[in-house]
Design an enzyme around this catalytic site. Structure first.
Site, PDB file in Angstrom:
ATOM      1  N   PRO A   1      30.125  87.313  12.881  1.00  0.00           N
ATOM      2  CA  PRO A   1      30.631  86.047  13.434  1.00  0.00           C
ATOM      3  C   PRO A   1      32.086  85.808  13.042  1.00  0.00           C
ATOM      4  O   PRO A   1      32.489  86.090  11.923  1.00  0.00           O
ATOM      5  CB  PRO A   1      29.713  84.988  12.833  1.00  0.00           C
ATOM      6  CG  PRO A   1      29.006  85.628  11.710  1.00  0.00           C
ATOM      7  CD  PRO A   1      29.060  87.105  11.911  1.00  0.00           C
ATOM      8  N   GLU A   2      32.858  85.348  14.005  1.00  0.00           N
ATOM      9  CA  GLU A   2      34.252  85.019  13.750  1.00  0.00           C
ATOM     10  C   GLU A   2      34.398  83.489  13.756  1.00  0.00           C
ATOM     11  O   GLU A   2      33.395  82.783  13.771  1.00  0.00           O
ATOM     12  CB  GLU A   2      35.137  85.687  14.804  1.00  0.00           C
ATOM     13  CG  GLU A   2      34.985  87.208  14.792  1.00  0.00           C
ATOM     14  CD  GLU A   2      35.960  87.916  15.735  1.00  0.00           C
ATOM     15  OE1 GLU A   2      37.029  87.356  16.036  1.00  0.00           O
ATOM     16  OE2 GLU A   2      35.638  89.035  16.172  1.00  0.00           O
TER      17      GLU A   2
ATOM     18  N   LYS B   1      35.805  81.605   7.580  1.00  0.00           N
ATOM     19  CA  LYS B   1      34.501  81.988   8.134  1.00  0.00           C
ATOM     20  C   LYS B   1      33.361  81.649   7.163  1.00  0.00           C
ATOM     21  O   LYS B   1      32.304  82.275   7.195  1.00  0.00           O
ATOM     22  CB  LYS B   1      34.507  83.477   8.482  1.00  0.00           C
ATOM     23  CG  LYS B   1      35.433  83.752   9.666  1.00  0.00           C
ATOM     24  CD  LYS B   1      35.254  85.137  10.231  1.00  0.00           C
ATOM     25  CE  LYS B   1      36.207  86.122   9.663  1.00  0.00           C
ATOM     26  NZ  LYS B   1      36.060  87.465  10.196  1.00  0.00           N
TER      27      LYS B   1
ATOM     28  N   ARG C   1      39.041  99.402  13.016  1.00  0.00           N
ATOM     29  CA  ARG C   1      38.370  98.487  13.943  1.00  0.00           C
ATOM     30  C   ARG C   1      38.673  98.852  15.390  1.00  0.00           C
ATOM     31  O   ARG C   1      39.828  99.107  15.745  1.00  0.00           O
ATOM     32  CB  ARG C   1      38.831  97.028  13.690  1.00  0.00           C
ATOM     33  CG  ARG C   1      38.703  96.581  12.246  1.00  0.00           C
ATOM     34  CD  ARG C   1      37.265  96.548  11.761  1.00  0.00           C
ATOM     35  NE  ARG C   1      36.395  95.739  12.587  1.00  0.00           N
ATOM     36  CZ  ARG C   1      36.219  94.433  12.443  1.00  0.00           C
ATOM     37  NH1 ARG C   1      36.863  93.778  11.503  1.00  0.00           N
ATOM     38  NH2 ARG C   1      35.395  93.768  13.235  1.00  0.00           N
TER      39      ARG C   1
END
Ligand SMILES: [Zn+2]
Length: 281
Positions: A2-3, A58, A263
């Site tokens: 989750p961002e 976050k 990434r």
């Protein structure tokens, strides 16, 4: 993982649905690690009233009336569910908090399939330390020149710098990938080659994509790892600009996929040319 928009959705829903409730029971299942230790975790939470739920980068922070806070970092596979006591216990449940207010009961389930998440009780000092770990978010009152200066603190590619939470916080892989596309910036542009004009564009596109992600209640990918506290998926995955695409929505050309800093990054070699020249020299 989750961002910002996903954690924002979870924490604002929690704020709306559990504030004012008192934690009447706490359970940790199996060997799940809670911080600083089980004893402090139980005594810090039990019989405390929930004042407010906030987000720090976050992290989900549940403020309690003993001036402590329940801190949750979902990491890769963490999820939070709020359910009625009669509803079924979700898979991978690690921590259970029973809540009550004026005779009404709710249960919070913290689930974590791979157990990389972090959950603990923090005091004010801990909260202060947590805040200090993160740079400002694009959504904060940050100026383009401050944004540029922060990105340039690291001599790396702009994509890597955007993911470095101590410089600027809140952008994860998906939203950073799309923000760079929207600003027409090549993800491998060295930070030292960024100009104020480019940084201004990037800050604007970062704000736009984060706000849009929040409006769509986050992005749920095929792994279904992100769902809201009611188990519902977000819809922002239907609005990705270039993330996960094979054709550029702007020019129709082939999208390139490359691992940058480990990434997966999608970009259009035709439309994302700002900084590309400088990347070559
Ligand atoms: Zn293109």
């Amino acid at each position: 993982m989750p961002e910002l928009p996903e954690v924002h959705t979870i924490s604002s829903d929690l704020n709306q649905h559990i504030s004012g409730f008192t934690i009447t029971d706490v359970k940790v299942l199996g060997t799940y690690k809670v911080l600083p230790d089980q004893h402090a975790f139980f005594s810090g939470l039990k019989d405390q009233k929930i004042l407010e739920v906030k987000r720090i980068a976050k992290n989900i922070v549940v403020l309690l009336d003993n001036e402590k806070a329940l801190h949750i970092h979902l990491a890769m596979t963490g999820q939070v569910f709020v359910r009625d006591p009669k509803e079924k216990v979700p898979n991978w449940t690690r921590v259970v908090l029973r809540l009550s207010k004026n005779g009404a009961s709710k249960i919070i389930y913290l689930t974590d399939m791979r157990m990389f998440g972090k959950i603990g009780v923090m005091d004010q000092k801990g909260l202060e330390n947590l805040k200090n770990k993160y740079g400002p978010e694009p959504l904060d009152n940050i100026t383009p020149s401050d944004f540029l200066q922060r990105l340039q603190q690291k001599n790396t590619s702009v994509k890597n710098a955007l993911l470095e939470q101590s410089l600027v916080s809140g952008l994860g892989n998906i939203y950073a990938t799309d923000a760079l596309f929207m600003a027409g910036i090549h993800p491998e542009t060295p930070t030292k080659k960024l100009t104020l004009q480019t940084a201004t564009k990037l800050l604007e596109s970062s704000r736009e994509i984060l706000l849009e992600g929040i409006k769509h209640r986050g992005s749920t990918l095929d792994d279904k790892m992100y769902v809201d506290i009611f188990g519902k998926e977000g819809t922002h995955q239907k609005h990705f600009r270039i993330y996960g695409k094979s054709k550029c929505p702007n020019c129709g050309g082939d999208v390139e996929f490359k691992k940058i800093g480990g990434r997966g990054t999608y970009f259009c070699p035709v439309c994302q040319t700002v900084g590309e020249q400088s990347a070559l020299f």
